[in-house]
Design an enzyme around this catalytic site. Structure first.
Site, PDB file in Angstrom:
ATOM      1  N   GLY A 104     -31.567 -64.981 -44.424  1.00 49.10           N
ATOM      2  CA  GLY A 104     -32.996 -64.940 -44.720  1.00 49.10           C
ATOM      3  C   GLY A 104     -33.497 -66.182 -45.446  1.00 49.10           C
ATOM      4  O   GLY A 104     -34.699 -66.373 -45.596  1.00 49.10           O
ATOM      5  N   THR A 158     -36.397 -57.997 -49.440  1.00 49.73           N
ATOM      6  CA  THR A 158     -37.348 -58.133 -48.324  1.00 49.73           C
ATOM      7  C   THR A 158     -37.089 -59.379 -47.485  1.00 49.73           C
ATOM      8  O   THR A 158     -37.517 -59.445 -46.341  1.00 49.73           O
ATOM      9  CB  THR A 158     -38.801 -58.177 -48.844  1.00 49.73           C
ATOM     10  OG1 THR A 158     -38.858 -59.099 -49.943  1.00 49.73           O
ATOM     11  CG2 THR A 158     -39.238 -56.818 -49.331  1.00 49.73           C
ATOM     12  N   TYR A 203     -29.542 -60.812 -67.058  1.00 50.66           N
ATOM     13  CA  TYR A 203     -30.355 -61.572 -66.108  1.00 50.66           C
ATOM     14  C   TYR A 203     -31.459 -62.274 -66.896  1.00 50.66           C
ATOM     15  O   TYR A 203     -32.344 -61.618 -67.450  1.00 50.66           O
ATOM     16  CB  TYR A 203     -30.937 -60.580 -65.106  1.00 50.66           C
ATOM     17  CG  TYR A 203     -31.536 -61.201 -63.860  1.00 50.66           C
ATOM     18  CD1 TYR A 203     -30.917 -61.036 -62.624  1.00 50.66           C
ATOM     19  CD2 TYR A 203     -32.723 -61.913 -63.886  1.00 50.66           C
ATOM     20  CE1 TYR A 203     -31.463 -61.566 -61.462  1.00 50.66           C
ATOM     21  CE2 TYR A 203     -33.267 -62.460 -62.731  1.00 50.66           C
ATOM     22  CZ  TYR A 203     -32.636 -62.278 -61.527  1.00 50.66           C
ATOM     23  OH  TYR A 203     -33.173 -62.794 -60.374  1.00 50.66           O
TER      24      TYR A 203
END
Lengths: 575, 575
Positions: free
Chosen positions: B159, B228, B495
């Site tokens: 992607g 996505t 994170y």
């Protein structure tokens, strides 16, 4: 599950092992499983002799195969230069470098049926020339460096329980072969209590490790069948799995950090919960069987001793019902620590090894069987199951109740705690039965695999059929039985045990026919060559079938790149 | 968590991406994250502009860095022989072989801040010469064989969401570079419903895959932030982790079977629940970033859609309390699907991105804050947390109640479903904010790590201090914030997100200072260089620190053995 006995042995045919070998390290019998003075006996198990007579036509009350005494073994002279020996002695101390026959024989093989047949018959094409016992990682490094420099071969040795031929020197090896026994590196170095991580030396035996961890309130939760005679380093090197793997994971999940000695350097994998650092070096060391270097230390996940620990027995009306129930549990919200179900044959075997007054006898009574028969059960198809639970009391109670519902939906019943406790006490004793049978002329061994849930029943049928074709081929009445253990989301392990009366002149050829037939059926039915017993030399011929030829080549390239001189346990895994 | 908007974009500075590239495959904007026509807006978020002004001294209401238009980019001519091009076209069909500037630019970089700064400034030392879109595994094999034979370089492309520099051609590469876009291999091939295993083509994007699985009643349960715009093959090649990894595992756990095209052959790893076949070839492919071949198909664990799925919001009085609660949950009998807690900075950021009428505003009201203040909370230290639950209704209810007890013991409170639902809806939108900031002259990026529980607090403190030293060094007012996500038995992921106002003439040099300071602090504090964003070129200089030099050498040996001609994505991971 059996009532193997931990009482004085009735025979020690080959003589004692521990006369000359390193005194502070435990070793198994040179001719069989376990420690001197412990063996299986049948005379207190009223149904055992008749069962064995029926299934493999063997009379256990009379002696069978004779065995060579230790003195009769044709042990070749050690092949080692005086300079190498002198350097080893100066590095480790005289008393930790052994060239005596007993030390070398104890380190020649693992404990597969093939290994025991060979050693009892004096088949010794190559025996390690030297056995060394380093005290710490620095000594391992020094020994590795000097042996590679001297163009010697190094075979790391843990508890010696391997059954895949991972420990034997290649028969044609002309270089000096050194068995590097890790038994003196046996300490829990440190517990990070905030993280549930323990740094542990690789040579520690299972019970010695758990004792050290338990004393601080922790457990690793890893209990393979070989637990009493295998080491942490051996578990890592062979991708071991313990009977509580449903909760604690396989050794690959438990292992977080690693230290591995290579010539002139060390691989140090720091303990991390998860990482994204390319192809996993941690997962290259796991299963490497000594081919990438010597594992000296492992950092593992450890857990607080649970508030409650419980193993319950169950019965199912059929093998299919038992398999389906284990699958249903694995996809439910329940999370037991052990899921195990035996086929009808293994169930019958368990019942036949009952002592008069055992926990199993008292629960699985004639009365219960009569009730089940009235309910319509075929008593020849009954399957015994054990399911374990760990955690807080509430958690255990809830898990039990979720499992009970699933068991009921599959037509099963709860036997309760008695059989579970017996299973828990006796789970490490089964290998003693193999020696008992071998003493009397019968071969018994195990082969295990894992496959997706959808393939388990077909695989089982194919393996049983293949084994019986093999028995027919060699003209024996053979027996094969199985249990499911180690459930995962997408599949489980099937563990087969087989036995037959040997022709003493054809013992290894007969074994080859049966073992090969079972392994071949694994591969052809969608299973792996082994779920937790490693590849070694025994399973190497199925590696390319399992991983595809290109997969096996990728692994071979890794070995060649890391060890171009083939000094580290050559010939294992990729052949 | 933010209220990023999926409404028409206010600017598409570089012009549309999809004019010439392969029409049936989705591509992101060449100059930023996500699809054309979607961007973040601030004008409906009353506190956002003031928050950004305060923390990084940036006025978001005025335009910042100008960007080159596509036509202004200095795109070099493709370097490819007519014969190779002709063979590619005859193999794949003319329309699936692209040498137009837009196709090549879209495949030049991933989407790190560094990538975006470079592409917007026209820094293009090496652009792929050809982009190909094979239709199936046979075409991948044919393309790989002919390109290796032609001494070309192959960079597999999913992607394009990578942020570790895993996709860019080496600047000095003189051979033909081909970007192999897997986007046409986008089907769920088969679901083994009895085993919970799905065979899926590697080029499928997250939403397309889940749609196919959901239609049959299944889910893979893997939802990384990039979901996505990332593919299954990309997740495997980079060791991705999804936000529900506490329940479903990381991609390394989810991946069971693999098919990988190599020159003239294929690695085929059959789907097995567990195996003992030497060093794990499966775990060598995982994280390989294209260096061992092209992943064409993956067999993964899939799960029945749960009866109930729930994400709840919580508040803690401090970061320490939040961390301690997550740790306590991880060692309890509770098994939530998501555990996440933000530090005070990230919590303030979340509150600042609230729309007037959002779920967060309605629950985290001024009234609630007043109550907490009266209870003695320091409102500047409040930490927002999300915990997810999946399973049967009873199971979810019980998990909630176990977690509620632990949260209370750590001084926290339950916010309820509203914030959780908002988090669940908006979780994939955060990257749009980075483009919004970059458009206005500020650098924003992420760095994440994992470490044992005992080291998390120290690591956090070191990273924050290091980042602020770096901000001082480059003379900017910078911002760094953090959340914990992905809990494991022995540790968790931290994170970090950071931002500062760029000097447009020093953009990459400034970024290097800050990014390096954070990565260095990870390694020095016991963390890994990345928990789930891979190594690529961005993190390669820390590989030997992370795995030890000998560990990195072992990996390098694997790559050299598998790809001696360095045709497969050279220069990644080991540099």
């Amino acid at each position: 599950m059996t009532d193997a006995e931990t009482t004085p042995t009735t025979s020690s045919p080959g003589g004692s092992t521990d006369s000359t070998v390193e005194p502070q390290v435990k070793h198994m019998k040179w001719w069989g499983w376990g420690v001197e003075g412990v063996s299986f006996r049948h005379d207190d198990k009223p149904k055992f002799a008749a069962f064995v007579q029926k299934v493999i036509d063997l009379d256990v009350t009379t002696p069978g195969n004779p065995m060579l005494t230790f003195e009769e073994l044709p042990i070749p002279e050690p092949k080692v230069g005086d300079d190498v020996l002198a350097r080893l002695r100066s590095t480790l101390g005289e008393q930790h470098v052994h060239t005596d026959p007993m030390s070398r024989i104890v380190h020649t093989y693992g404990k597969s049926l093939r290994d025991l047949v060979k050693i009892r018959a004096g088949i010794l094409p190559r025996v390690p020339d030297v056995v060394v016992y380093p005290a710490d990682e620095d000594q391992v490094q020094a020994v590795v460096d000097l042996l590679v420099e001297s163009d010697a071969v190094i075979i790391p040795f843990g508890g010696g329980s391997n059954i895949a031929g991972s420990l034997e020197p290649p028969p044609a090896e002309t270089r000096t072969v050194v068995s590097l026994d890790m038994g003196r590196l046996d300490r829990v170095v440190d517990v990070d209590e905030d993280s549930g991580l323990a740094r542990i030396q690789a040579g520690v035996l299972g019970p010695d490790m758990e004792k050290q961890l338990n004393a601080r309130g922790w457990t690793m939760g890893h209990f393979p069948d070989s637990f009493t005679h295998s080491t942490l380093g051996g578990w890592v090197a062979t991708r071991s799995s313990g009977m509580q793997s449903d909760k604690y994971g396989d050794i690959a999940d438990i292992t977080r950090g690693l230290r591995v000695v290579q010539p002139g350097k060390k691989i140090v994998i720091r303990p991390l919960p998860s990482t994204s650092t390319g192809p996993s070096v941690r997962e290259m060391i796991l299963g490497s069987e000594g081919r990438l270097g010597v594992i000296t230390e492992v950092t593992v996940n450890v857990h607080r001793l649970p508030e409650e620990r419980l193993v319950l027995g169950y019965l199912f009306p059929s093998w299919s019902a038992g398999l389906a129930a284990m699958h249903a549990i694995s996809v439910s919200d329940a999370s037991p620590s052990i899921t195990r179900v035996s086929d009808a044959g293994e169930t019958a075997f368990s019942f036949a090894t009952r002592k008069k007054s055992s926990g199993l006898s008292s629960v699985v009574s004639n009365g219960l069987m009569a009730v089940l028969k009235r309910r319509g059960w075929d008593l020849d198809q009954v399957c015994l199951s054990f399911i374990g639970y760990e955690g807080g009391k509430d958690h255990v109670a809830r898990q039990r109740s979720m499992v009970k519902k699933i068991v009921s939906e599959h037509g099963g019943i709860v036997l309760g705690k008695g059989p579970g406790e017996l299973y828990d006490q006796k789970k490490f004793d089964t290998p003693y039965i193999r020696d008992f049978l071998l003493d009397r002329g019968a071969a018994g061994d195990v082969s295990e695999t894992a496959a997706p849930w959808s393939k388990l029943k077909g695989l089982y049928d194919n393996v049983v059929a293949s084994a019986h074709r093999a028995f027919d081929q060699i003209g024996v009445k053979g027996w094969i039985m199985c249990h499911l253990s180690h459930s995962y989301h997408s599949g489980a392990c099937l563990y087969f045990t087989f036995a037959f009366k040997q022709d003493p002149h054809e013992a290894i050829a007969q074994y080859d026919v049966v073992k090969s037939a079972i392994q071949q059926a694994f591969i052809e039915s969608g299973g792996t060559l082994s779920h937790h017993h490693a590849v070694g030399t025994e399973h190497a011929r199925w590696l390319a079938d399992d991983l595809s030829p290109a997969g096996a080549e990728l692994m071979g390239g890794l070995f060649d790149a890391a060890d171009p001189g083939h000094h580290f346990n050559p010939g294992k895994i990729t052949g």
